[in-house]
Scaffold this active site. Sequence first.
Site, mmCIF file in Angstrom:
data_model
loop_
_atom_site.group_PDB
_atom_site.id
_atom_site.type_symbol
_atom_site.label_atom_id
_atom_site.label_comp_id
_atom_site.label_asym_id
_atom_site.label_seq_id
_atom_site.Cartn_x
_atom_site.Cartn_y
_atom_site.Cartn_z
ATOM 1 N N ASP A 22 -5.900 57.102 47.073
ATOM 2 C CA ASP A 22 -5.470 57.354 45.552
ATOM 3 C C ASP A 22 -5.770 56.083 44.849
ATOM 4 O O ASP A 22 -6.214 55.043 45.576
ATOM 5 C CB ASP A 22 -3.953 57.384 45.687
ATOM 6 C CG ASP A 22 -3.395 58.327 44.485
ATOM 7 O OD1 ASP A 22 -3.055 59.404 44.180
ATOM 8 O OD2 ASP A 22 -3.376 57.471 43.368
ATOM 9 N N ASN A 29 -7.599 66.891 46.378
ATOM 10 C CA ASN A 29 -6.636 67.163 45.571
ATOM 11 C C ASN A 29 -6.515 66.528 44.260
ATOM 12 O O ASN A 29 -5.992 66.880 43.270
ATOM 13 C CB ASN A 29 -5.580 66.970 46.547
ATOM 14 C CG ASN A 29 -4.103 66.856 45.534
ATOM 15 O OD1 ASN A 29 -3.675 67.989 44.797
ATOM 16 N ND2 ASN A 29 -3.421 65.919 45.389
ATOM 17 N N SER A 62 -4.227 77.454 35.742
ATOM 18 C CA SER A 62 -4.978 77.011 34.519
ATOM 19 C C SER A 62 -6.480 77.240 34.608
ATOM 20 O O SER A 62 -7.137 77.129 33.533
ATOM 21 C CB SER A 62 -4.630 75.699 33.990
ATOM 22 O OG SER A 62 -3.293 75.469 33.675
ATOM 23 N N TYR A 100 -8.316 70.351 30.785
ATOM 24 C CA TYR A 100 -7.966 70.419 32.110
ATOM 25 C C TYR A 100 -8.195 72.020 32.860
ATOM 26 O O TYR A 100 -8.544 71.949 33.648
ATOM 27 C CB TYR A 100 -6.381 70.257 32.008
ATOM 28 C CG TYR A 100 -5.609 70.663 33.532
ATOM 29 C CD1 TYR A 100 -5.923 69.509 34.570
ATOM 30 C CD2 TYR A 100 -5.164 71.731 33.844
ATOM 31 C CE1 TYR A 100 -5.131 69.705 35.806
ATOM 32 C CE2 TYR A 100 -4.308 71.759 34.930
ATOM 33 C CZ TYR A 100 -4.434 70.728 35.793
ATOM 34 O OH TYR A 100 -3.784 70.753 37.177
#
Length: 253
Positions: free
Chosen positions: A36, A87, A140, A151
């Site tokens: 991350d 992810n 989405s 997005y």
Amino acid sequence: MRYKGKTVLVTGAASGIGAATARRFSREGANVVLSDTDSDKLAQVVRDLPAAHTRTITGDIAKPADCEAMVTTAVENFGGLDILVANAGFAVMGPMEEVSDENFAGVIENNLTGTYRTIKAAWEPLKKSKGTIIATSSVSGMRGDFGAFAYATSKAGISNLVRSLALDFQRHGIRVNAVAPGFTETGLTADMMNNAKFLERMHSRIPMGRDGQPEEIAGVVAFLASEDASFVNGVILPVDGGLTASNGQPPLA
């Protein structure tokens, strides 16, 4: 312990779905590399994970060198890579007239191109292990969303990237799938969770009447990585409480 001896790389692992996924694989015996951009939150996530089977690396999937370093961490510490959970991602919200070209490009660069770069970096060790890839798309990316065109576009790209790579990679024994979370309680949705009126409207659209939890998404990721999903390839699997099953009409009284 179905993942004992397997090595998993999870990007975007400092919170939300990524953190829950890393914990799930660790609980099932895997060696887990968590990546991350937020090193402090990463440190919090790994406090309760077994040190001998856990590594962290601070990195940005928008940077090819960082993607390579993530994979190298897995290979050098645990001897290879069996599962990639791509992810990491973020959102810029707003209608087109309020979103700058720079912000739109940033969402595409990070979410879509970053997912591609992560997969490309992991390609060689996954080919050796005949491993599997699970990306995080979104509902989405299956349909449009109000005020989330950037997005939604990036996630639609991820969905078709997954389908196309599944076709190309199958000859090497690599499966490629994606989860498509619906409205899930994560840092990405924190502001929405604090908006009672929005939350009521959103729950009314979801047949199960509630938001999802990161752990529920993580369970599906773990399934897709397992031998139980050995004949599942190129699938974008909604985990959305029935949202995409509905045509939006209200239930009968």
